[in-house]
Motif scaffolding. Structure first.
Motif, PDB file in Angstrom:
ATOM      1  N   PHE A  67      45.762  48.237  40.573  1.00 42.71           N
ATOM      2  CA  PHE A  67      45.045  47.084  40.037  1.00 42.71           C
ATOM      3  C   PHE A  67      44.554  46.208  41.187  1.00 42.71           C
ATOM      4  O   PHE A  67      45.356  45.629  41.915  1.00 42.71           O
ATOM      5  CB  PHE A  67      45.950  46.295  39.080  1.00 42.71           C
ATOM      6  N   PRO A  68      43.239  46.089  41.356  1.00 42.42           N
ATOM      7  CA  PRO A  68      42.691  45.334  42.487  1.00 42.42           C
ATOM      8  C   PRO A  68      42.940  43.826  42.417  1.00 42.42           C
ATOM      9  O   PRO A  68      42.919  43.151  43.436  1.00 42.42           O
ATOM     10  CB  PRO A  68      41.201  45.639  42.472  1.00 42.42           C
ATOM     11  N   TYR A  69      43.153  43.294  41.233  1.00 44.17           N
ATOM     12  CA  TYR A  69      43.446  41.869  41.086  1.00 44.17           C
ATOM     13  C   TYR A  69      44.807  41.737  40.428  1.00 44.17           C
ATOM     14  O   TYR A  69      45.054  42.315  39.367  1.00 44.17           O
ATOM     15  CB  TYR A  69      42.374  41.187  40.232  1.00 44.17           C
ATOM     16  N   VAL A  70      45.681  40.970  41.070  1.00 41.51           N
ATOM     17  CA  VAL A  70      47.003  40.683  40.505  1.00 41.51           C
ATOM     18  C   VAL A  70      47.258  39.192  40.642  1.00 41.51           C
ATOM     19  O   VAL A  70      47.027  38.604  41.703  1.00 41.51           O
ATOM     20  CB  VAL A  70      48.124  41.478  41.221  1.00 41.51           C
ATOM     21  N   THR A  71      47.702  38.581  39.568  1.00 45.47           N
ATOM     22  CA  THR A  71      48.039  37.163  39.554  1.00 45.47           C
ATOM     23  C   THR A  71      49.383  37.001  38.847  1.00 45.47           C
ATOM     24  O   THR A  71      49.835  37.930  38.169  1.00 45.47           O
ATOM     25  CB  THR A  71      46.937  36.337  38.858  1.00 45.47           C
ATOM     26  N   THR A  72      50.007  35.867  39.012  1.00 44.59           N
ATOM     27  CA  THR A  72      51.291  35.644  38.355  1.00 44.59           C
ATOM     28  C   THR A  72      51.149  34.618  37.233  1.00 44.59           C
ATOM     29  O   THR A  72      50.323  33.704  37.313  1.00 44.59           O
ATOM     30  CB  THR A  72      52.371  35.175  39.345  1.00 44.59           C
ATOM     31  N   ILE A  73      51.977  34.810  36.221  1.00 41.98           N
ATOM     32  CA  ILE A  73      52.010  33.914  35.072  1.00 41.98           C
ATOM     33  C   ILE A  73      53.474  33.716  34.698  1.00 41.98           C
ATOM     34  O   ILE A  73      54.216  34.701  34.539  1.00 41.98           O
ATOM     35  CB  ILE A  73      51.242  34.499  33.862  1.00 41.98           C
ATOM     36  N   ASP A  74      53.891  32.472  34.541  1.00 44.86           N
ATOM     37  CA  ASP A  74      55.261  32.188  34.105  1.00 44.86           C
ATOM     38  C   ASP A  74      55.384  32.401  32.605  1.00 44.86           C
ATOM     39  O   ASP A  74      54.503  31.986  31.843  1.00 44.86           O
ATOM     40  CB  ASP A  74      55.634  30.731  34.401  1.00 44.86           C
ATOM     41  N   THR A  75      56.471  33.030  32.192  1.00 47.53           N
ATOM     42  CA  THR A  75      56.762  33.065  30.764  1.00 47.53           C
ATOM     43  C   THR A  75      57.282  31.687  30.367  1.00 47.53           C
ATOM     44  O   THR A  75      57.709  30.900  31.218  1.00 47.53           O
ATOM     45  CB  THR A  75      57.813  34.143  30.418  1.00 47.53           C
ATOM     46  N   THR A 112      44.355  35.606  29.283  1.00 48.98           N
ATOM     47  CA  THR A 112      44.487  34.633  30.368  1.00 48.98           C
ATOM     48  C   THR A 112      44.083  35.235  31.702  1.00 48.98           C
ATOM     49  O   THR A 112      43.365  34.601  32.486  1.00 48.98           O
ATOM     50  CB  THR A 112      45.934  34.106  30.444  1.00 48.98           C
ATOM     51  N   VAL A 113      44.514  36.453  31.977  1.00 47.90           N
ATOM     52  CA  VAL A 113      44.212  37.096  33.255  1.00 47.90           C
ATOM     53  C   VAL A 113      42.706  37.300  33.422  1.00 47.90           C
ATOM     54  O   VAL A 113      42.138  36.974  34.468  1.00 47.90           O
ATOM     55  CB  VAL A 113      44.951  38.446  33.386  1.00 47.90           C
ATOM     56  N   VAL A 114      42.058  37.822  32.414  1.00 50.26           N
ATOM     57  CA  VAL A 114      40.607  38.071  32.512  1.00 50.26           C
ATOM     58  C   VAL A 114      39.856  36.757  32.698  1.00 50.26           C
ATOM     59  O   VAL A 114      39.022  36.630  33.602  1.00 50.26           O
ATOM     60  CB  VAL A 114      40.076  38.833  31.281  1.00 50.26           C
ATOM     61  N   ASN A 115      40.164  35.777  31.876  1.00 46.92           N
ATOM     62  CA  ASN A 115      39.432  34.513  31.975  1.00 46.92           C
ATOM     63  C   ASN A 115      39.768  33.759  33.254  1.00 46.92           C
ATOM     64  O   ASN A 115      38.898  33.099  33.831  1.00 46.92           O
ATOM     65  CB  ASN A 115      39.668  33.664  30.730  1.00 46.92           C
ATOM     66  N   ARG A 116      40.990  33.876  33.755  1.00 46.32           N
ATOM     67  CA  ARG A 116      41.332  33.269  35.046  1.00 46.32           C
ATOM     68  C   ARG A 116      40.475  33.884  36.148  1.00 46.32           C
ATOM     69  O   ARG A 116      39.918  33.179  36.976  1.00 46.32           O
ATOM     70  CB  ARG A 116      42.814  33.470  35.353  1.00 46.32           C
ATOM     71  N   TRP A 117      40.367  35.230  36.136  1.00 45.26           N
ATOM     72  CA  TRP A 117      39.555  35.901  37.161  1.00 45.26           C
ATOM     73  C   TRP A 117      38.093  35.464  37.073  1.00 45.26           C
ATOM     74  O   TRP A 117      37.472  35.147  38.095  1.00 45.26           O
ATOM     75  CB  TRP A 117      39.682  37.420  37.030  1.00 45.26           C
ATOM     76  N   VAL A 130      27.864  38.375  37.014  1.00 44.75           N
ATOM     77  CA  VAL A 130      29.108  38.934  36.465  1.00 44.75           C
ATOM     78  C   VAL A 130      29.136  40.434  36.733  1.00 44.75           C
ATOM     79  O   VAL A 130      30.135  40.973  37.215  1.00 44.75           O
ATOM     80  CB  VAL A 130      29.235  38.640  34.954  1.00 44.75           C
ATOM     81  N   HIS A 131      28.042  41.090  36.429  1.00 40.34           N
ATOM     82  CA  HIS A 131      27.955  42.541  36.636  1.00 40.34           C
ATOM     83  C   HIS A 131      28.260  42.910  38.090  1.00 40.34           C
ATOM     84  O   HIS A 131      29.035  43.825  38.349  1.00 40.34           O
ATOM     85  CB  HIS A 131      26.559  43.026  36.227  1.00 40.34           C
ATOM     86  N   ALA A 132      27.674  42.190  39.020  1.00 41.09           N
ATOM     87  CA  ALA A 132      27.889  42.481  40.439  1.00 41.09           C
ATOM     88  C   ALA A 132      29.352  42.233  40.835  1.00 41.09           C
ATOM     89  O   ALA A 132      29.952  43.043  41.546  1.00 41.09           O
ATOM     90  CB  ALA A 132      26.956  41.616  41.287  1.00 41.09           C
ATOM     91  N   ALA A 133      29.926  41.137  40.362  1.00 42.15           N
ATOM     92  CA  ALA A 133      31.311  40.820  40.727  1.00 42.15           C
ATOM     93  C   ALA A 133      32.310  41.815  40.138  1.00 42.15           C
ATOM     94  O   ALA A 133      33.336  42.109  40.756  1.00 42.15           O
ATOM     95  CB  ALA A 133      31.652  39.405  40.264  1.00 42.15           C
ATOM     96  N   LEU A 134      32.013  42.362  38.979  1.00 41.67           N
ATOM     97  CA  LEU A 134      32.909  43.329  38.330  1.00 41.67           C
ATOM     98  C   LEU A 134      33.112  44.598  39.157  1.00 41.67           C
ATOM     99  O   LEU A 134      34.118  45.283  39.001  1.00 41.67           O
ATOM    100  CB  LEU A 134      32.380  43.701  36.945  1.00 41.67           C
ATOM    101  N   GLN A 135      32.157  44.895  40.017  1.00 39.89           N
ATOM    102  CA  GLN A 135      32.260  46.114  40.829  1.00 39.89           C
ATOM    103  C   GLN A 135      33.537  46.111  41.671  1.00 39.89           C
ATOM    104  O   GLN A 135      34.105  47.167  41.944  1.00 39.89           O
ATOM    105  CB  GLN A 135      31.026  46.283  41.715  1.00 39.89           C
ATOM    106  N   ALA A 136      33.995  44.935  42.086  1.00 30.28           N
ATOM    107  CA  ALA A 136      35.210  44.844  42.905  1.00 30.28           C
ATOM    108  C   ALA A 136      36.460  45.240  42.126  1.00 30.28           C
ATOM    109  O   ALA A 136      37.479  45.594  42.725  1.00 30.28           O
ATOM    110  CB  ALA A 136      35.366  43.424  43.440  1.00 30.28           C
ATOM    111  N   LEU A 137      36.375  45.199  40.800  1.00 33.58           N
ATOM    112  CA  LEU A 137      37.529  45.544  39.956  1.00 33.58           C
ATOM    113  C   LEU A 137      37.434  46.936  39.360  1.00 33.58           C
ATOM    114  O   LEU A 137      38.330  47.390  38.660  1.00 33.58           O
ATOM    115  CB  LEU A 137      37.646  44.547  38.799  1.00 33.58           C
ATOM    116  N   ARG A 138      36.339  47.607  39.634  1.00 31.17           N
ATOM    117  CA  ARG A 138      36.059  48.898  39.007  1.00 31.17           C
ATOM    118  C   ARG A 138      36.935  50.005  39.574  1.00 31.17           C
ATOM    119  O   ARG A 138      37.196  50.057  40.771  1.00 31.17           O
ATOM    120  CB  ARG A 138      34.602  49.256  39.227  1.00 31.17           C
ATOM    121  N   ILE A 139      37.384  50.891  38.681  1.00 29.88           N
ATOM    122  CA  ILE A 139      38.158  52.062  39.092  1.00 29.88           C
ATOM    123  C   ILE A 139      37.325  53.305  38.883  1.00 29.88           C
ATOM    124  O   ILE A 139      36.380  53.300  38.093  1.00 29.88           O
ATOM    125  CB  ILE A 139      39.490  52.149  38.321  1.00 29.88           C
ATOM    126  N   ALA A 140      37.677  54.355  39.582  1.00 22.52           N
ATOM    127  CA  ALA A 140      36.912  55.604  39.466  1.00 22.52           C
ATOM    128  C   ALA A 140      37.210  56.328  38.172  1.00 22.52           C
ATOM    129  O   ALA A 140      38.178  56.185  37.549  1.00 22.52           O
ATOM    130  CB  ALA A 140      37.223  56.506  40.643  1.00 22.52           C
TER     131      ALA A 140
END
Length: 142
Positions: free
Chosen positions: A9-17, A39-44, A132-142
């Protein structure tokens, strides 16, 4: 997505329960997992200046979700949440997400959701905004 490992996963963030996330069985209730995914998607998106929740002309609406649970999470835990993009269409994006406990490399839960971009006013599908389309490339997997 049972093979979901943190390093995939190219983006990892933390969230408290939170205390309220636990159910009567002592673990995070299943509906909370979906909230964490959202939350993760909208935070990114917001961290990358790709979403203004009050003013963006095009907004992503969730049209499909799914989750597999492998091991329970519970309060109090800090969850590492991973995000990647599996598919980008003309107006839709399939995000894949995983939730990890502490430093455990294998996911406690893994899932997906699909955003369809729509015009804020008409709610009709529109092409994914170019930034958005251009930025999504950084998260894309093969």
């Amino acid at each position: 997505m049972r093979d979901a490992m943190r390093e995939h996963f190219p983006y990892v963030t933390t969230i408290d329960t939170r205390w309220m996330d636990n159910d009567v069985y002592g673990h995070v209730n299943n509906v909370v997992y979906y909230s964490l995914f959202d939350t993760v998607v909208n935070r990114w998106l917001m961290q990358n200046d790709l979403l203004d929740v009050r003013a963006s002309a095009a907004i992503g609406l969730v049209v499909e979700t799914g989750c597999q649970y492998f091991s329970p999470l519970s309060f109090p835990e800090v969850v590492a949440a991973g995000l990647r993009v599996a598919r980008i269409g003309t107006s839709s994006i399939r995000y894949e997400l995983a939730l990890f406990r502490d430093q455990v490399p294998a996911a406690a839960a893994a899932g997906h959701f699909v955003h369809v971009y729509v015009d804020r006013e008409t709610r009709r599908p529109v092409p994914i905004p170019p930034l958005v389309h251009a930025a999504l490339q950084a998260l894309r997997i093969a």
